[in-house]
Design a protein around this motif. Structure first.
Motif, mmCIF file in Angstrom:
data_model
loop_
_atom_site.group_PDB
_atom_site.id
_atom_site.type_symbol
_atom_site.label_atom_id
_atom_site.label_comp_id
_atom_site.label_asym_id
_atom_site.label_seq_id
_atom_site.Cartn_x
_atom_site.Cartn_y
_atom_site.Cartn_z
ATOM 1 N N GLN A 186 0.659 -1.145 -0.031
ATOM 2 C CA GLN A 186 0.047 -0.163 -0.156
ATOM 3 C C GLN A 186 0.858 1.263 0.087
ATOM 4 O O GLN A 186 0.596 2.291 -0.723
ATOM 5 N N GLN A 187 2.163 1.190 0.801
ATOM 6 C CA GLN A 187 2.906 2.446 0.668
ATOM 7 C C GLN A 187 3.557 2.546 -0.780
ATOM 8 O O GLN A 187 3.541 3.645 -1.043
ATOM 9 N N GLN A 188 3.831 1.471 -1.352
ATOM 10 C CA GLN A 188 4.396 1.350 -2.732
ATOM 11 C C GLN A 188 3.528 1.981 -3.667
ATOM 12 O O GLN A 188 3.835 3.031 -4.407
ATOM 13 N N GLY A 189 2.140 1.828 -3.567
ATOM 14 C CA GLY A 189 1.197 2.362 -4.343
ATOM 15 C C GLY A 189 0.992 3.806 -4.229
ATOM 16 O O GLY A 189 0.574 4.548 -5.182
ATOM 17 N N SER A 192 4.285 5.826 -5.853
ATOM 18 C CA SER A 192 4.728 5.186 -7.121
ATOM 19 C C SER A 192 3.768 5.745 -8.219
ATOM 20 O O SER A 192 2.585 6.093 -7.607
ATOM 21 N N THR A 193 3.991 5.381 -9.621
ATOM 22 C CA THR A 193 2.941 5.544 -10.508
ATOM 23 C C THR A 193 2.599 4.064 -10.973
ATOM 24 O O THR A 193 3.499 3.246 -11.575
ATOM 25 N N ASN A 194 1.311 3.418 -10.514
ATOM 26 C CA ASN A 194 1.114 1.911 -10.894
ATOM 27 C C ASN A 194 2.061 0.997 -10.476
ATOM 28 O O ASN A 194 2.494 0.241 -11.203
ATOM 29 N N SER A 351 8.922 12.607 -9.337
ATOM 30 C CA SER A 351 9.520 11.945 -8.410
ATOM 31 C C SER A 351 8.508 10.755 -7.363
ATOM 32 O O SER A 351 8.701 9.879 -6.858
ATOM 33 N N ASN A 352 7.236 11.111 -7.616
ATOM 34 C CA ASN A 352 6.254 10.461 -7.393
ATOM 35 C C ASN A 352 5.854 10.447 -5.766
ATOM 36 O O ASN A 352 5.530 9.491 -5.167
ATOM 37 N N PHE A 353 6.446 11.691 -5.270
ATOM 38 C CA PHE A 353 6.181 12.017 -3.613
ATOM 39 C C PHE A 353 4.883 12.691 -3.646
ATOM 40 O O PHE A 353 4.593 13.667 -3.966
ATOM 41 N N LEU A 354 3.807 11.964 -2.969
ATOM 42 C CA LEU A 354 2.583 12.370 -2.497
ATOM 43 C C LEU A 354 2.653 13.236 -1.340
ATOM 44 O O LEU A 354 3.175 12.546 -0.221
#
Length: 413
Positions: A186-189, A192-194, A351-354
């Motif tokens: 869940q953390q990876q999702g 990340s992007t998909n 970067s895909n940082f939420l």
């Protein structure tokens, strides 16, 4: 018991003019107490020492039963006893320092001198969280408290601030994040992007997860969890600790005795190891669309009474927005101020940082829903966010205090 080799007398009692026990004529007299067993020998020594201390002629004789001759400084006879005097109470009539099993007494000025040798608190999340404090971060489900907690952990691990509004003055250092909320997938999702192109965290950020679900007696399990938390902190040598979330450490936080014991343990751990701690928690049911206060935190009053600070997250009026409020933070003058910081959730590319970014300051009343339709839309958005975290319809319904059919309808819209 006083013998012929040694004698110890306590300090003279405080001089008291006009007292029948402490005065002789118009002169103040020094009176000694005997420390230890009181017998004829001790009383002989007491009389001799008082005679010498007050400058009186020695007209006393030792008792027949004691057979002890006391040689005082003015005597030229054979010395047999050398009394020891403690005059500290004459110069310092009050106790200078006392150490008990669980507490210490010192003059206030000594505490101030001791404090001046310690480092000054530094902002971690601006005035919301200062170094050396234990702070609760709480909100309704789906508002993003875990997301904000991870963003804070990432910033501290790099020695950076969150925008200009939330300065962090700590240098880059290890941060241990106890993640009992999301799985690693869940953390990876989330970062990340998909599930591709993972965001790269600092090596200073250490995640700690439970290895298995609890299957032992709840009290035994909680004790073991707390023991593991302490050992993990010792091993990582982290001074900044984030726990997500409270219910994993104390299952019945609404029980007064349990909550009080937990807070004593938590604050003791903080002082012993020099920690700065952020604990993620939930709000009470019925806290939606109302101003957030200390009482909004779910659990016993001991939680909010014994913590150093509290950060509340509310659902903002605009999509993907939240607001921060400080119901209890020592550096904020008005703990029930309606001034809040409005944040927007964004995902940085590439970067895909939420994360959340600061938008503005506003009055809390402006962020509350104006009608039932807005509140329904906000609840639907929360339900979808929880669904993305892997929660079932039943679990979402319990967290949002809604029926399963209502949640199912929100998820299908």
């Amino acid at each position: 018991m006083i013998d012929e080799k040694s004698a110890t007398l306590a300090a003279p009692q405080e001089q008291c003019k006009g007292s029948e026990n402490y005065s002789h004529g118009n002169e103040n007299r020094i009176i000694f107490d005997v420390v230890g067993d009181v017998d004829e020998t001790a009383l002989d020594i007491k009389r001799k020492v008082e005679t010498w201390a007050n400058g009186d002629p020695d007209t006393t004789e030792p008792t027949a039963s004691s057979g002890v001759t006391v040689a005082l400084p003015a005597d030229t006879g054979e010395p047999s006893i050398t009394p020891h005097f403690d005059f500290s109470h004459i110069d310092h009539p009050h106790i200078a320092e006392w150490h008990g099993s669980l507490m210490t007494v010192k003059p206030m000025n000594e505490w101030m001198r001791q404090a001046s040798t310690q480092p000054n608190p530094k902002p971690i999340l601006g005035n919301y969280w200062l170094s050396g404090d234990t702070v609760f971060l709480f909100s309704m489900a789906g508002c993003g408290k875990s997301l904000l907690a991870m963003q804070i952990a990432d910033a501290v691990s790099r020695g950076k601030s969150i925008d200009n509004e939330f300065p962090n003055e700590l240098p880059p250092q290890p941060v241990v994040y106890f993640d009992f909320e999301l799985t690693e997938k869940q953390q990876q999702g989330r970062y990340s992007t998909n599930y591709q192109d993972n965001f790269h965290f600092s090596d200073n950020l250490l995640r700690c997860a439970a290895t298995e679900l609890p299957d032992a007696d709840p009290d035994v399990y909680e004790q073991q969890m707390l023991a593991d938390v302490q050992q993990a902190i010792e091993v990582t040598q982290a001074k900044v600790v984030i726990v997500d979330n409270l219910t994993w450490l104390v299952g019945e936080s609404d029980k007064g005795v349990k909550a009080a014991n937990f807070m004593r343990m938590l604050q003791g751990l903080k002082k012993e190891m020099g920690l700065s701690m952020l604990v993620v928690a939930h709000v009470r049911k019925g806290s939606a669309n109302v101003a957030l206060t200390q009482d909004s935190l779910f659990g016993s009053s001991h939680l909010r009474n014994f913590t150093d600070g509290m950060i509340a997250i509310g659902k903002g009026r605009e999509p993907r927005t939240i607001y921060l409020k400080a119901p209890k933070v020592r550096s904020v003058d008005d703990e029930f101020s309606t001034q809040v910081a409005v944040l927007e959730r964004i995902k940085e590319n590439p970067s895909n940082f939420l994360r959340f970014r600061f938008l503005k300051y506003d009055d809390e009343n402006n962020q509350l829903y104006s009608d039932a339709e807005e509140q329904r839309n906000a609840t639907a958005e929360q339900a979808k966010a929880l669904k993305q975290q892997g929660l079932s319809v039943r679990e979402i319904a319990e967290q949002l205090n809604a029926s399963k059919s209502t949640i199912s309808r929100y998820l299908n819209t």
